[in-house]
Design a protein around this motif. Structure first.
Motif, PDB file in Angstrom:
ATOM      1  N   PHE A  34       0.829  -1.207   0.000  1.00 57.04           N
ATOM      2  CA  PHE A  34       0.000   0.000   0.000  1.00 57.04           C
ATOM      3  C   PHE A  34       0.865   1.259   0.000  1.00 57.04           C
ATOM      4  O   PHE A  34       0.586   2.230  -0.702  1.00 57.04           O
ATOM      5  N   GLY A  55       1.025   4.042  -2.795  1.00 58.38           N
ATOM      6  CA  GLY A  55       0.798   5.434  -2.429  1.00 58.38           C
ATOM      7  C   GLY A  55       1.935   6.330  -2.876  1.00 58.38           C
ATOM      8  O   GLY A  55       1.706   7.432  -3.385  1.00 58.38           O
ATOM      9  N   PHE A  81      -4.195   4.981  -0.081  1.00 53.48           N
ATOM     10  CA  PHE A  81      -3.211   3.913   0.100  1.00 53.48           C
ATOM     11  C   PHE A  81      -2.476   4.052   1.434  1.00 53.48           C
ATOM     12  O   PHE A  81      -2.266   3.065   2.138  1.00 53.48           O
TER      13      PHE A  81
END
Length: 173
Positions: free
Chosen positions: A4, A8, A156
């Motif tokens: 994540f 991001g 994210f």
């Protein structure tokens, strides 16, 4: 969690590059005036063969410029803190870098969304009534793409924060 954060950072990096390009280029709108195609950005307007800086201080242009610059700064700081989230400093245990990066990405998204909304509203109101042959151009579109990318980078990082925070909360009970 790290996937994540990587997603991001990727979205934020691309979004920040697009914010820079959108803010710096002169193709926010294109219009036809006296049988010539002209285009303008936040800093200059261009006629065939020549570009001029915006001399007068117009409130909506100043607001759009300021909000775009604030968005750039928030996104850049979010990227720096997001990179630091991969590194574990013991002196920063109480400061959750994933949460801070996510918040900064959402702030960046909010600023660029405001900038785009202000520019869109005033431009449609002004050019829609005075000129029949005008359109938003690629710099403007890139600005809207950066809204989406900074929003997803915030999502994210918040997901990474939740994944990192949930095991900590279950151990404390």
């Amino acid at each position: 969690m790290y996937s994540f954060m990587g997603g991001g950072l990727f979205c934020a990096g691309v979004g920040n590059i697009l914010l820079i390009v959108s803010t710096a280029t002169d193709y926010w709108i294109q219009y036809r005036h006296s049988n010539n195609y002209m285009h303008q950005g936040l800093w200059r307007y261009c006629m065939p063969g020549k570009c001029f800086t915006h001399n007068e201080s117009i409130a909506h242009m100043d607001a759009t410029r300021a909000l775009m610059i604030l968005s750039l700064l928030a996104c850049f700081m979010g990227i720096i803190i997001g990179i630091m989230a991969f590194i574990h400093y013991s002196s920063f245990d109480r400061f959750d870098k994933t949460f801070a990066a996510g918040v900064l990405f959402f702030i960046s998204c909010f600023f660029v969304l405001l900038a785009m909304a202000v520019y869109t509203g005033v431009t449609i109101n002004y050019y829609g009534k005075r000129y029949g042959n005008w359109r938003f151009s690629w710099s403007y579109i890139i600005g809207w793409v950066s809204v989406v990318l900074t929003f997803f980078s915030g999502i994210f990082y918040m997901c990474a924060y939740r994944m990192h925070e949930c095991p900590r909360n279950s151990n404390s009970h």
